[in-house]
Design a protein around this motif. Structure first.
Motif, PDB file in Angstrom:
ATOM      1  N   ASP A 103       0.841  -1.211   0.000  1.00  0.00           N
ATOM      2  CA  ASP A 103       0.000   0.000   0.000  1.00  0.00           C
ATOM      3  C   ASP A 103       0.867   1.249   0.000  1.00  0.00           C
ATOM      4  N   ASN A 104       1.900   1.270   0.849  1.00  0.00           N
ATOM      5  CA  ASN A 104       2.773   2.443   0.911  1.00  0.00           C
ATOM      6  C   ASN A 104       3.502   2.663  -0.405  1.00  0.00           C
ATOM      7  N   LEU A 105       4.018   1.573  -0.985  1.00  0.00           N
ATOM      8  CA  LEU A 105       4.758   1.714  -2.244  1.00  0.00           C
ATOM      9  C   LEU A 105       3.838   2.268  -3.335  1.00  0.00           C
ATOM     10  N   GLU A 106       2.607   1.754  -3.374  1.00  0.00           N
ATOM     11  CA  GLU A 106       1.688   2.199  -4.429  1.00  0.00           C
ATOM     12  C   GLU A 106       1.197   3.622  -4.196  1.00  0.00           C
ATOM     13  N   LYS A 107       0.773   3.919  -2.958  1.00  0.00           N
ATOM     14  CA  LYS A 107       0.172   5.237  -2.691  1.00  0.00           C
ATOM     15  C   LYS A 107       1.222   6.340  -2.665  1.00  0.00           C
ATOM     16  N   ILE A 108       2.298   6.133  -1.934  1.00  0.00           N
ATOM     17  CA  ILE A 108       3.283   7.210  -1.761  1.00  0.00           C
ATOM     18  C   ILE A 108       4.313   7.192  -2.884  1.00  0.00           C
ATOM     19  N   GLY A 109       4.757   5.990  -3.270  1.00  0.00           N
ATOM     20  CA  GLY A 109       5.858   5.909  -4.233  1.00  0.00           C
ATOM     21  C   GLY A 109       5.419   5.704  -5.670  1.00  0.00           C
ATOM     22  N   LYS A 110       4.109   5.390  -5.886  1.00  0.00           N
ATOM     23  CA  LYS A 110       3.599   5.047  -7.231  1.00  0.00           C
ATOM     24  C   LYS A 110       4.442   3.922  -7.832  1.00  0.00           C
ATOM     25  N   ILE A 111       4.834   2.962  -6.980  1.00  0.00           N
ATOM     26  CA  ILE A 111       5.712   1.883  -7.428  1.00  0.00           C
ATOM     27  C   ILE A 111       4.933   0.569  -7.437  1.00  0.00           C
ATOM     28  N   GLN A 112       5.013  -0.128  -8.561  1.00  0.00           N
ATOM     29  CA  GLN A 112       4.312  -1.408  -8.703  1.00  0.00           C
ATOM     30  C   GLN A 112       5.332  -2.537  -8.745  1.00  0.00           C
ATOM     31  N   ALA A 113       6.193  -2.632  -7.746  1.00  0.00           N
ATOM     32  CA  ALA A 113       7.246  -3.657  -7.807  1.00  0.00           C
ATOM     33  C   ALA A 113       6.742  -4.962  -7.207  1.00  0.00           C
ATOM     34  N   LYS A 114       7.476  -6.024  -7.473  1.00  0.00           N
ATOM     35  CA  LYS A 114       7.148  -7.327  -6.906  1.00  0.00           C
ATOM     36  C   LYS A 114       7.457  -7.320  -5.396  1.00  0.00           C
ATOM     37  N   VAL A 115       6.407  -7.490  -4.585  1.00  0.00           N
ATOM     38  CA  VAL A 115       6.607  -7.590  -3.133  1.00  0.00           C
ATOM     39  C   VAL A 115       6.432  -9.060  -2.743  1.00  0.00           C
ATOM     40  N   HIS A 116       7.482  -9.675  -2.237  1.00  0.00           N
ATOM     41  CA  HIS A 116       7.404 -11.090  -1.863  1.00  0.00           C
ATOM     42  C   HIS A 116       6.614 -11.272  -0.577  1.00  0.00           C
ATOM     43  N   GLU A 117       6.246 -12.544  -0.305  1.00  0.00           N
ATOM     44  CA  GLU A 117       5.596 -12.854   0.967  1.00  0.00           C
ATOM     45  C   GLU A 117       6.561 -12.521   2.109  1.00  0.00           C
ATOM     46  N   THR A 118       6.043 -12.020   3.227  1.00  0.00           N
ATOM     47  CA  THR A 118       6.881 -11.713   4.392  1.00  0.00           C
ATOM     48  C   THR A 118       7.567 -12.984   4.896  1.00  0.00           C
ATOM     49  N   ILE A 119       8.877 -12.896   5.108  1.00  0.00           N
ATOM     50  CA  ILE A 119       9.573 -14.051   5.707  1.00  0.00           C
ATOM     51  C   ILE A 119       9.350 -13.989   7.217  1.00  0.00           C
TER      52      ILE A 119
END
Ligand code: SAH
Length: 452
Positions: A103-119
């Motif tokens: 959510d933060n990457l999309e809303k603040i950074g406008k970034i659509q990167a691959k976010v892996h599952e939390t380890i």
């Protein structure tokens, strides 16, 4: 907004969770924050506070329960200010933390990167190697515990499920000693009394244990009896230290330490690197996940012994020393002088020579290094919660590294800083959340960036 009043009840659908884990829904279009509510739940919220742009409420009734809701494992969960996600299953916590980053990457950074599952951790309990218990009196009894949320009222706790058992045992032994010998405990309200805090450190790899007693005075009575009791029950006891803090402050530790038993330091390892830990040294509190985090950072750095690396915000040099084993040369930059001294000593005791630690603010040092024409192949940065100053980011871009590895403890400043780097010829390749603090809302993230 005018109609929303404190004390009134509303049916609310929780469609998200805020930064500190509160459920968020809407009443008449206005955001409402509800402690303990989970995404997907329908609740009746009773309003406690109406602010200009949002309202705060508490759960009056849960109408539709989230499948991720659990009965807290910890009996103190409702009152203790330590953990905030005891009502959420561990699987649910990992999902929430990944979503928060996305959510933060999309809303603040406008970034659509691959976010892996939390380890996450295989066993997300008893993971902390350091405890700081306040000592006080509650209803005429000597207690140790933690503070209730946003207060300095102590809730008595005998066993904390995220602390090492040894830490619980140390607190119990010291409580008994206080009672048996009539030692005065500190009272924040009057500034009187002697024993303020008990700080414990348990080295997971070596088993060495340090006990620090923070006192409002110069010495303690009945020292021999205390040391005897600790030695008798605490296997691995290596160091007992008095830390002097006579100031009326919320800062837990003072500057002066007096070792009253054993050595001034304990030793622990992260992977095969040795660290000397003194009462005031910074050391990551979750040693198991620290290895996971650093291994991921190094995987993204992808070093082949030929690179110059800069580790900005290096603390006691942990990441720098790992990187040095796989790089040609590493510079570590850190603002706190004491941490830089620890970093230098850690390099020395491990025989690592291809590293230089520079003390100073990154805002000053990074532009200086860039100005001198120093080029880095890889820059690793692990800033505090407020993220990087723009002058640091500008210097990073100027140094033109092939790769940047950004380690972050705050998704919102991470997103802001990634946006700057994306706008200045770097691409976010992948994002890996690592859970260093199970049952709390905190999340650590490692990001792999490459020059476009
Ligand atoms: N990488 C280290 C520590 C990261 S914590 C580890 O994993 O152990 C962030 C570090 O940044 C802290 O040690 C803090 O003292 C340091 N710091 C904070 N502001 C800074 C600044 N402006 N310049 C340089 N270092 C700073």
């Amino acid at each position: 907004m005018q109609d929303i009043k404190t004390g009134k009840k509303y049916e609310v659908c929780i469609d998200n969770m805020a930064h500190e884990g509160q459920g968020v829904g809407r009443i008449e279009g206005v955001a409402v924050f509800v402690e303990g509510a989970l995404t997907g739940e329908k609740i009746i919220a009773e309003i406690d506070k109406v602010s200009k742009n949002y309202v705060i409420g508490h759960i009056n009734q849960i109408l539709d329960k989230s499948p991720d809701r659990i009965q807290p494992l910890c009996p103190y969960a409702e009152k203790c200010g330590g953990c905030s996600l005891q009502h959420l299953s561990y699987k649910g916590q990992l999902k929430y933390k990944k979503q928060k980053i996305k959510d933060n990457l999309e809303k603040i950074g406008k970034i659509q990167a691959k976010v892996h599952e939390t380890i996450g951790m295989e066993k997300p309990q008893r993971y902390r190697n350091k405890a700081q218990f306040p000592v006080g009196m509650v209803e005429g009894k000597t207690v140790t515990g933690f503070y209730t949320p946003r207060s300095h009222d102590i809730i008595p706790i005998e066993s904390c499920m995220i602390q090492h058992e040894i830490s619980d045992n140390i607190a119990r032994i010291i409580r008994n000693w206080i009672k048996e010998y009539g030692i005065y405990v500190y009272d924040e309200k009057t500034g009187k009394g002697l024993i303020r805090h008990i700080v414990t450190r348990v080295a997971f790899k070596t088993g060495e244990v340090m006990v620090v007693i923070v006192i409002n005075g110069k010495n303690i009575p009945c020292k021999k009896q205390l040391i005897h009791a600790l030695k008798k029950d605490i296997k691995g006891l290596k160091s007992v230290v008095l830390n002097i803090n006579t100031k009326r402050t919320n800062v837990i530790m003072g500057e002066k330490n007096i070792t009253i038993y054993g050595s001034d330091n304990i030793i622990d390892y992260i992977n095969d690197i040795k660290f000397e830990i003194s009462p005031l040294s910074f050391f990551q509190v979750n040693p198991v996940q620290t290895e996971v985090l650093y291994e991921k950072a190094l995987e993204y750095a992808d070093l082949s012994r030929n690179e110059t690396v800069i580790d900005v915000y290096c603390g006691i040099g942990t990441i720098s020393l790992f990187a040095a084993q796989k790089a040609s040369f590493v510079y570590g930059i850190e603002a706190i002088q004491q941490a830089v001294e620890d970093a230098k000593r850690n390099a020395r005791i491990n025989g690592i020579k291809n590293v230089e630690f520079i003390s100073g603010e990154a805002e000053k040092i990074m532009p200086e290094l860039a100005g001198k024409g120093i080029k880095a192949d890889v820059i690793i940065m692990d800033p505090p919660r407020k993220g990087c100053n723009i002058s640091v980011l500008a210097a990073v871009v100027k140094m033109n590294p092939k790769k940047i590895v950004y380690v972050s403890c705050n998704p919102s400043t991470l997103a802001r800083d990634l946006k700057y780097l994306e706008d200045n010829s770097y691409k976010t390749i992948e994002v890996q959340p690592v859970d260093m603090f199970p049952y709390t809302y905190h999340i650590e993230t490692v990001v792999n960036l490459q020059r476009k």
